[in-house]
Write an enzyme that holds these catalytic residues in place. Sequence first.
Site, PDB file in Angstrom:
ATOM      1  N   ARG A 233       0.732  -1.214  -0.090  1.00 33.28           N
ATOM      2  CA  ARG A 233      -0.092  -0.117   0.309  1.00 33.28           C
ATOM      3  C   ARG A 233       0.867   1.284   0.129  1.00 33.28           C
ATOM      4  O   ARG A 233       1.823   1.052   0.272  1.00 33.28           O
ATOM      5  CB  ARG A 233      -0.887   0.119   1.112  1.00 33.28           C
ATOM      6  CG  ARG A 233      -2.507  -0.777   1.411  1.00 33.28           C
ATOM      7  CD  ARG A 233      -3.346  -1.201  -0.295  1.00 33.28           C
ATOM      8  NE  ARG A 233      -4.410  -1.642   0.317  1.00 33.28           N
ATOM      9  CZ  ARG A 233      -4.360  -1.859  -0.589  1.00 33.28           C
ATOM     10  NH1 ARG A 233      -3.918  -2.963  -1.940  1.00 33.28           N
ATOM     11  NH2 ARG A 233      -5.336  -3.126  -0.505  1.00 33.28           N
ATOM     12  N   GLU A 262      -4.198   6.797  -5.908  1.00 30.28           N
ATOM     13  CA  GLU A 262      -4.175   6.312  -7.476  1.00 30.28           C
ATOM     14  C   GLU A 262      -5.023   6.179  -8.567  1.00 30.28           C
ATOM     15  O   GLU A 262      -6.630   6.762  -7.333  1.00 30.28           O
ATOM     16  CB  GLU A 262      -4.217   4.830  -6.947  1.00 30.28           C
ATOM     17  CG  GLU A 262      -3.119   4.577  -6.124  1.00 30.28           C
ATOM     18  CD  GLU A 262      -2.753   2.692  -5.902  1.00 30.28           C
ATOM     19  OE1 GLU A 262      -3.586   2.172  -6.254  1.00 30.28           O
ATOM     20  OE2 GLU A 262      -1.151   1.860  -5.159  1.00 30.28           O
ATOM     21  N   HIS A 281       0.172  -0.243  -9.872  1.00 28.45           N
ATOM     22  CA  HIS A 281      -0.783  -1.110  -8.844  1.00 28.45           C
ATOM     23  C   HIS A 281      -1.207  -1.874  -9.740  1.00 28.45           C
ATOM     24  O   HIS A 281      -2.738  -2.617 -10.435  1.00 28.45           O
ATOM     25  CB  HIS A 281      -1.812  -0.263  -8.037  1.00 28.45           C
ATOM     26  CG  HIS A 281      -2.704  -1.235  -7.631  1.00 28.45           C
ATOM     27  ND1 HIS A 281      -3.165  -0.999  -5.924  1.00 28.45           N
ATOM     28  CD2 HIS A 281      -2.673  -2.380  -6.741  1.00 28.45           C
ATOM     29  CE1 HIS A 281      -2.972  -1.061  -5.234  1.00 28.45           C
ATOM     30  NE2 HIS A 281      -2.946  -2.693  -5.204  1.00 28.45           N
TER      31      HIS A 281
END
Length: 316
Positions: A233, A262, A281
Amino acid sequence: MKIVLLDGLALNDDLNWDSLKELGECRLYDRTPVDDNHEIINRISHTPIVLTHKTPINAEVIHNSPQLKYIGIMGTGYDVVDVKAAREAGITVTTVPTYASDAVAQFTFALLLEVTNHVISYQNGSLNNQLTDFKGNPLTALRGKTFGLIGYGAIAQRVAQIAHAFSMTVIFYNHRPKTVHEKWLQQVSLDELLTRSDVISLHVIQTPQTINLINQATINLMKSNVILLNTARGKLINEADLAAALNSDRVGAAALDVVSSEPIKSDNPLLTATNCMITPHIAWASRETRARLLAISVDNLKEFLAGRQQNIITYK
């Protein structure tokens, strides 16, 4: 039974939700604005079942969704949901643990190998007929280096096995001590891990205790040429502190698949930091892994509807 899927785009392109549609009347959204509570509430306030991938369901949303009974998080972490507010409202919250362990472990080493071997840089040099510059762009051997894992869950355990296969010394820190059976593996304190490691890889969930875990103070304990990896994270890292450390050569390199917000914002200090690689990600995103995610997400809901518990977050 009404079911709302808030953000299914990551699965919609090459997978389908037929198995979910068998369970009830579905309203499927590709995306939902992550910073618009009004729109999130508008979409879920009259439904008992919600699935979310990255769309946040915070206390305000929960308090304004009186029919909500179940939130299925399509992922391993649960920071996207205010679990305290959900518990107080009697809402069941599930996650999908371990579905991406192999994929994320593989991607963790893909990041590390790019940092140590500069494959793309050398490929570009070959395409442009540039002379090979070993000294200006040195390769790094992993054998004998110390690989430190912060957190030792399912993903970290797979990463540890890969690091061992590369003949690295593998150490880990976990906030709750683990029973270790492997002779090649050593459990250490966080301070010892920070000071000993040539490579540090983050594998903890985001909690109030782990936010900004990597900051100026912890960076100051690290080796000056350390390689920092993060596939967990983004908020585990104080990004301003890391950017400053990279730009001052206090950290050798960072390779990150996650950032604090994000998609990444244009003012993120890591965008202009030296020796910093950022991917969007995607460690979890192979088709095989996404298919597993979809199947387990639907199965979690099936079990809930049948009055059984599966992958439910236990509140403490």
